[in-house]
Design a protein around this motif. Sequence first.
Motif, PDB file in Angstrom:
ATOM      1  N   PHE A 254      35.089  34.739  41.406  1.00 24.92           N
ATOM      2  CA  PHE A 254      33.879  33.978  41.690  1.00 24.92           C
ATOM      3  C   PHE A 254      34.317  32.627  42.250  1.00 24.92           C
ATOM      4  CE2 PHE A 254      32.564  36.644  37.997  1.00 24.92           C
ATOM      5  CZ  PHE A 254      31.675  37.459  38.685  1.00 24.92           C
ATOM      6  N   GLY A 255      34.272  32.485  43.565  1.00 27.11           N
ATOM      7  CA  GLY A 255      34.799  31.279  44.175  1.00 27.11           C
ATOM      8  C   GLY A 255      36.288  31.177  43.901  1.00 27.11           C
ATOM      9  N   GLY A 256      36.710  30.073  43.293  1.00 28.81           N
ATOM     10  CA  GLY A 256      38.121  29.896  42.977  1.00 28.81           C
ATOM     11  C   GLY A 256      38.505  30.407  41.609  1.00 28.81           C
ATOM     12  N   LEU A 257      37.545  31.018  40.875  1.00 29.65           N
ATOM     13  CA  LEU A 257      37.800  31.494  39.516  1.00 29.65           C
ATOM     14  C   LEU A 257      38.098  32.982  39.525  1.00 29.65           C
ATOM     15  CD1 LEU A 257      37.734  31.144  36.400  1.00 29.65           C
ATOM     16  CD2 LEU A 257      35.279  31.636  36.528  1.00 29.65           C
ATOM     17  N   THR A 258      39.214  33.358  38.932  1.00 26.11           N
ATOM     18  CA  THR A 258      39.550  34.766  38.771  1.00 26.11           C
ATOM     19  C   THR A 258      38.955  35.259  37.454  1.00 26.11           C
ATOM     20  OG1 THR A 258      41.602  34.551  40.026  1.00 26.11           O
ATOM     21  CG2 THR A 258      41.403  36.457  38.568  1.00 26.11           C
ATOM     22  N   ALA A 259      37.956  36.150  37.548  1.00 26.29           N
ATOM     23  CA  ALA A 259      37.298  36.676  36.353  1.00 26.29           C
ATOM     24  C   ALA A 259      37.999  37.910  35.814  1.00 26.29           C
ATOM     25  CB  ALA A 259      35.834  36.995  36.662  1.00 26.29           C
TER      26      ALA A 259
END
Length: 261
Positions: free
Chosen positions: A14-19
């Motif tokens: 999610f954007g720069g976040l790795t979920a």
Amino acid sequence: MERGLELHHIGVRFGGLTALDDVSLRVPPNRVVGVIGPNGAGKTTLFNVICGFVAPETGSLTLDGRPLRPRPHRLTRLGIARTLQGTGLFAGLSVLENVMTGASHTARAGFVPALLGLPASDRDERRLRQHALDLLDGLGIAAHAEAAPTTLPFAVRQRVALARALAARPRLLLLDEPAGGLGTDDIAELAELIRQLPRRDDDPCAVLLVEHHMDLVMAVCDELVVLDFGRVIAAGTPDEVRDDPAVTDAYLGATVEEVTP
């Protein structure tokens, strides 16, 4: 050959976040598999990938070895049902009617016969009603069939939500934190219900359980998958996971109290 649900190297950002990062797991037929981890570990995202609310950027899903591209409105036709956090019951329907909605996709009569009250629709309604009553009876809440969900204790509403999911006769049931808001006695009763689902004579089903209550997880799961920052850090039986130093240090504390199934 039935292989159940399999996730292969799933990645979600999610954007720069790795979920989720290279997550693989399997839910074999007639088994209970738990997914655990702290807040932010990726459990909800994993659930949403399986339900079709989130499309993975990398990896794939299969059901019995065939490619699976889930869509929320088609889950029950694939043999997959889920419960929601907070039950998600319809306040304007009775308990019985709520459960009947879970099996509405199996009705043979179409919209027009139902609208006009034609015999085919009547037969479907009687069949669905009896199926719903049988489920409520099996879960010990048939006495509440005509009640409004809002008038019932939360633990009873949780059972109604479970009955509604089972009404679809799923081969795989996704349980999203079903113990939330329950007391110790209610959690023990819920554990017994979950343990019986893969062993039922009629419509046995596998279970994928996402849960924070470790006593429930350890009591009912055949296998566990542990997530940390979107990655799988451990997988195995509850005993194997309990004894994994990384899991113990990160999630379960210095000691995990053993729960006897």
